[in-house]
Design an enzyme around this catalytic site. Structure first.
Site, PDB file in Angstrom:
ATOM      1  N   LYS A  93     -53.653  49.008  64.061  1.00 15.39           N
ATOM      2  CA  LYS A  93     -54.605  47.935  64.361  1.00 15.39           C
ATOM      3  C   LYS A  93     -54.596  47.735  65.875  1.00 15.39           C
ATOM      4  O   LYS A  93     -53.604  48.060  66.536  1.00 15.39           O
ATOM      5  CB  LYS A  93     -54.138  46.639  63.676  1.00 15.39           C
ATOM      6  CG  LYS A  93     -55.209  45.610  63.478  1.00 15.39           C
ATOM      7  CD  LYS A  93     -55.927  45.766  62.159  1.00 15.39           C
ATOM      8  CE  LYS A  93     -57.016  44.727  62.003  1.00 15.39           C
ATOM      9  NZ  LYS A  93     -57.783  44.878  60.782  1.00 15.39           N
ATOM     10  N   GLY A 193     -65.572  30.420  51.887  1.00 13.13           N
ATOM     11  CA  GLY A 193     -66.103  31.315  52.918  1.00 13.13           C
ATOM     12  C   GLY A 193     -67.393  31.976  52.464  1.00 13.13           C
ATOM     13  O   GLY A 193     -67.377  32.865  51.623  1.00 13.13           O
ATOM     14  N   GLY A 195     -69.436  33.903  54.184  1.00 15.05           N
ATOM     15  CA  GLY A 195     -69.807  34.869  55.218  1.00 15.05           C
ATOM     16  C   GLY A 195     -70.317  36.144  54.587  1.00 15.05           C
ATOM     17  O   GLY A 195     -70.831  36.139  53.467  1.00 15.05           O
ATOM     18  N   VAL A 197     -68.812  38.899  53.368  1.00 17.82           N
ATOM     19  CA  VAL A 197     -68.204  39.322  52.104  1.00 17.82           C
ATOM     20  C   VAL A 197     -68.434  38.259  51.034  1.00 17.82           C
ATOM     21  O   VAL A 197     -68.817  38.575  49.902  1.00 17.82           O
ATOM     22  CB  VAL A 197     -66.681  39.581  52.266  1.00 17.82           C
ATOM     23  CG1 VAL A 197     -66.074  40.007  50.947  1.00 17.82           C
ATOM     24  CG2 VAL A 197     -66.416  40.641  53.326  1.00 17.82           C
TER      25      VAL A 197
HETATM   26  P1  NAD Z   1     -67.260  36.265  58.042  1.00 16.32           P
HETATM   27  O1  NAD Z   1     -66.851  35.819  59.397  1.00 16.32           O
HETATM   28  O2  NAD Z   1     -68.606  36.870  57.859  1.00 16.32           O
HETATM   29  O3  NAD Z   1     -67.165  35.034  57.011  1.00 16.32           O
HETATM   30  C1  NAD Z   1     -66.123  34.140  56.974  1.00 16.32           C
HETATM   31  C2  NAD Z   1     -66.689  32.799  56.532  1.00 16.32           C
HETATM   32  O4  NAD Z   1     -65.607  31.905  56.319  1.00 16.32           O
HETATM   33  C3  NAD Z   1     -67.609  32.160  57.553  1.00 16.32           C
HETATM   34  O5  NAD Z   1     -68.803  31.726  56.943  1.00 16.32           O
HETATM   35  C4  NAD Z   1     -66.777  30.962  58.065  1.00 16.32           C
HETATM   36  O6  NAD Z   1     -67.582  29.881  58.467  1.00 16.32           O
HETATM   37  C5  NAD Z   1     -65.961  30.633  56.849  1.00 16.32           C
HETATM   38  N1  NAD Z   1     -64.734  29.892  57.134  1.00 16.32           N
HETATM   39  C6  NAD Z   1     -63.854  30.067  58.158  1.00 16.32           C
HETATM   40  N2  NAD Z   1     -62.841  29.194  58.055  1.00 16.32           N
HETATM   41  C7  NAD Z   1     -63.069  28.459  56.953  1.00 16.32           C
HETATM   42  C8  NAD Z   1     -62.369  27.409  56.313  1.00 16.32           C
HETATM   43  N3  NAD Z   1     -61.226  26.928  56.792  1.00 16.32           N
HETATM   44  N4  NAD Z   1     -62.906  26.878  55.202  1.00 16.32           N
HETATM   45  C9  NAD Z   1     -64.060  27.353  54.683  1.00 16.32           C
HETATM   46  N5  NAD Z   1     -64.763  28.362  55.242  1.00 16.32           N
HETATM   47  C10 NAD Z   1     -64.280  28.895  56.362  1.00 16.32           C
HETATM   48  O7  NAD Z   1     -66.104  37.237  57.545  1.00 16.32           O
HETATM   49  P2  NAD Z   1     -66.189  38.322  56.404  1.00 16.32           P
HETATM   50  O8  NAD Z   1     -66.505  39.636  56.996  1.00 16.32           O
HETATM   51  O9  NAD Z   1     -67.035  37.792  55.297  1.00 16.32           O
HETATM   52  O10 NAD Z   1     -64.665  38.400  55.947  1.00 16.32           O
HETATM   53  C11 NAD Z   1     -64.084  37.377  55.150  1.00 16.32           C
HETATM   54  C12 NAD Z   1     -62.599  37.604  55.035  1.00 16.32           C
HETATM   55  O11 NAD Z   1     -62.337  38.862  54.430  1.00 16.32           O
HETATM   56  C13 NAD Z   1     -61.843  37.644  56.368  1.00 16.32           C
HETATM   57  O12 NAD Z   1     -60.566  37.087  56.185  1.00 16.32           O
HETATM   58  C14 NAD Z   1     -61.712  39.124  56.658  1.00 16.32           C
HETATM   59  O13 NAD Z   1     -60.584  39.400  57.480  1.00 16.32           O
HETATM   60  C15 NAD Z   1     -61.509  39.672  55.268  1.00 16.32           C
HETATM   61  N6  NAD Z   1     -61.916  41.062  55.129  1.00 16.32           N
HETATM   62  C16 NAD Z   1     -63.183  41.429  55.427  1.00 16.32           C
HETATM   63  C17 NAD Z   1     -63.576  42.764  55.293  1.00 16.32           C
HETATM   64  C18 NAD Z   1     -64.987  43.193  55.603  1.00 16.32           C
HETATM   65  O14 NAD Z   1     -65.375  44.305  55.220  1.00 16.32           O
HETATM   66  N7  NAD Z   1     -65.793  42.367  56.255  1.00 16.32           N
HETATM   67  C19 NAD Z   1     -62.666  43.717  54.847  1.00 16.32           C
HETATM   68  C20 NAD Z   1     -61.351  43.302  54.514  1.00 16.32           C
HETATM   69  C21 NAD Z   1     -60.999  41.975  54.663  1.00 16.32           C
END
Ligand code: NAD
Length: 371
Positions: A93, A193, A195, A197
């Site tokens: 990483k 969340g 977002g 995913v």
């Molecule tokens: P993203 O930034 O698109 O979405 C995250 C969402 O969580 C956002 O809408 C944010 O406002 C919300 N959020 C943050 N803190 C919060 C809280 N305390 N309470 C409620 N909501 C909150 O991220 P993503 O790409 O959707 O990823 C989500 C999670 O999955 C992350 O932890 C990321 O590390 C993990 N992840 C993502 C991927 C990927 O392919 N994107 C792969 C493996 C792991």
């Protein structure tokens, strides 16, 4: 800098993992460049199964020490993730210290690409928090050791749809274990969340007829999600005090902690976030005590890594990445069954699965040397 206390197997001279409880990294590279202002750290945790692949995170760390802790922890997690998913990849990483919105420059991205290149293929980068596929394109001007490139360059683009699919099938497998059926129709699922995913996961859940409850810190995200999928918004208080069949953490890490575990009333925890447990040992044991079925995060959220692995192999197509991701269903069931048979936590069972594979391969081959 080579990690000082790396243990080597007497016969094969390959790094010994033991239970990988220590931060036994193979190599940590500090990248400081005055001309561009770049400050980054690349951590190669383990390359027994293949080159270390893991995203680069750009974040405003309070101190260099925080950045080091983060990159060491995250790179170790990537070793587990790749091993459990059956990929021929090691764990690594990188973190870039700075604000991705105001301090990211083309020059920094390009200089970072040179540092990645200096590792000679021991580490492949990809996107993580604060980074985009456009950044990967800039990094890729100086190294071929990059994935997550934009689709117009033959890359795999945004991994979120694949990650969400993996979480969905992993949740179904957890439901099968907990309820005897993997049908989520009528099940109450709380997603934290909304977002990339989270929303893609909600889409699968709604289509299957689950009752979905959503929570986010941003009102606009909640408004967008409730309007798009017809789901119900809940407060954070409701999320951790209410009663649900499944809690799906899809925001940030450490939401499963002393406080939330005291009040949480759920049968299953299955979501996308990395490092969901604030304290791995303590909270996985508490989860077991409470009879909650926990899908270990590094197993259920491996879809994104499977996706960039498909790109790394060449001739990327999303369909085959999705097919490979579907296997998360079987791996989660295997982990949960194994935990139950051996009376251990699901986290321990998942780590055993990953470590056994690494140990077996360690006996056969030297750390990846680019061949
Ligand atoms: P993203 O930034 O698109 O979405 C995250 C969402 O969580 C956002 O809408 C944010 O406002 C919300 N959020 C943050 N803190 C919060 C809280 N305390 N309470 C409620 N909501 C909150 O991220 P993503 O790409 O959707 O990823 C989500 C999670 O999955 C992350 O932890 C990321 O590390 C993990 N992840 C993502 C991927 C990927 O392919 N994107 C792969 C493996 C792991």
């Amino acid at each position: 800098m080579l990690a000082e206390n790396r243990l080597l197997d007497e016969n094969t001279q390959t790094p010994v993992l033991g239970t990988m409880t220590e931060m036994d990294h193979e190599e940590v590279l500090f990248c400081h460049d005055k001309a561009t202002g770049l400050k980054a750290i690349i951590a190669v945790h383990n390359t027994i199964l293949g080159p270390a692949l893991g995203g680069t995170r750009m974040w405003t760390y309070a101190s260099e020490s925080d950045a080091i802790t983060d990159v060491l922890r995250l790179s170790r997690g990537m070793t587990y993730k790749a091993a459990a998913a059956g990929l021929n990849l090691g764990g690594g990483k990188a973190v870039i210290i700075g604000d991705a919105r105001t301090q990211k420059t083309e020059a920094k991205m390009r200089r970072f690409g040179q540092f990645v290149n200096d590792l000679g293929g021991k580490y492949y980068t990809a996107e993580d928090v604060g980074m985009t596929s456009r950044d990967m394109e800039l990094i890729g001007m100086h190294t071929k050791y990059v994935t997550g490139l934009p689709e117009y360059l033959g890359g795999s683009g945004n991994p979120s749809p694949v990650t969400a699919f993996g979480v969905y099938v992993g949740m179904k497998a957890s439901a099968k274990f907990a309820f005897g059926t993997d049908n989520l129709q009528g099940k109450k699922v709380a997603v934290q969340g909304c977002g990339s995913v989270g929303q893609a996961l909600i889409n699968y859940l709604v289509k299957e007829g689950a009752q979905v409850f959503v929570n986010d810190i941003f009102e606009d995200k909640i408004a967008e999600t409730t309007a798009k999928y017809g789901v119900q918004a809940i407060t954070t208080e409701d999320l951790f005090n209410g009663s649900f069949d499944v809690y799906a953490p899809c925001a940030l890490g450490a939401t499963v902690n002393d406080e939330t575990l005291n009040t949480m009333n759920v049968s299953v925890i299955a979501g996308a976030a990395n490092n969901q447990l604030a304290d791995e040992l303590k909270h996985s044991a508490r989860i077991k005590e409470k009879g909650i079925v926990y899908a270990p995060d590094f197993v259920i959220n491996a879809g994104g890594l499977i996706n960039v692995y498909a790109e790394y192999l060449g001739n990327y197509n999303q369909k085959s990445a999705m097919e490979k991701t579907e296997n998360i269903y079987s791996v989660i069931l295997e982990v949960l069954n194994n935990a139950s048979e051996n009376n251990i936590t699901s986290l321990e069972a998942a780590k055993n699965l990953a470590e056994n594979r690494i140990q077996q391969m360690a006996a056969l081959k030297l750390p990846y040397s680019g061949c």
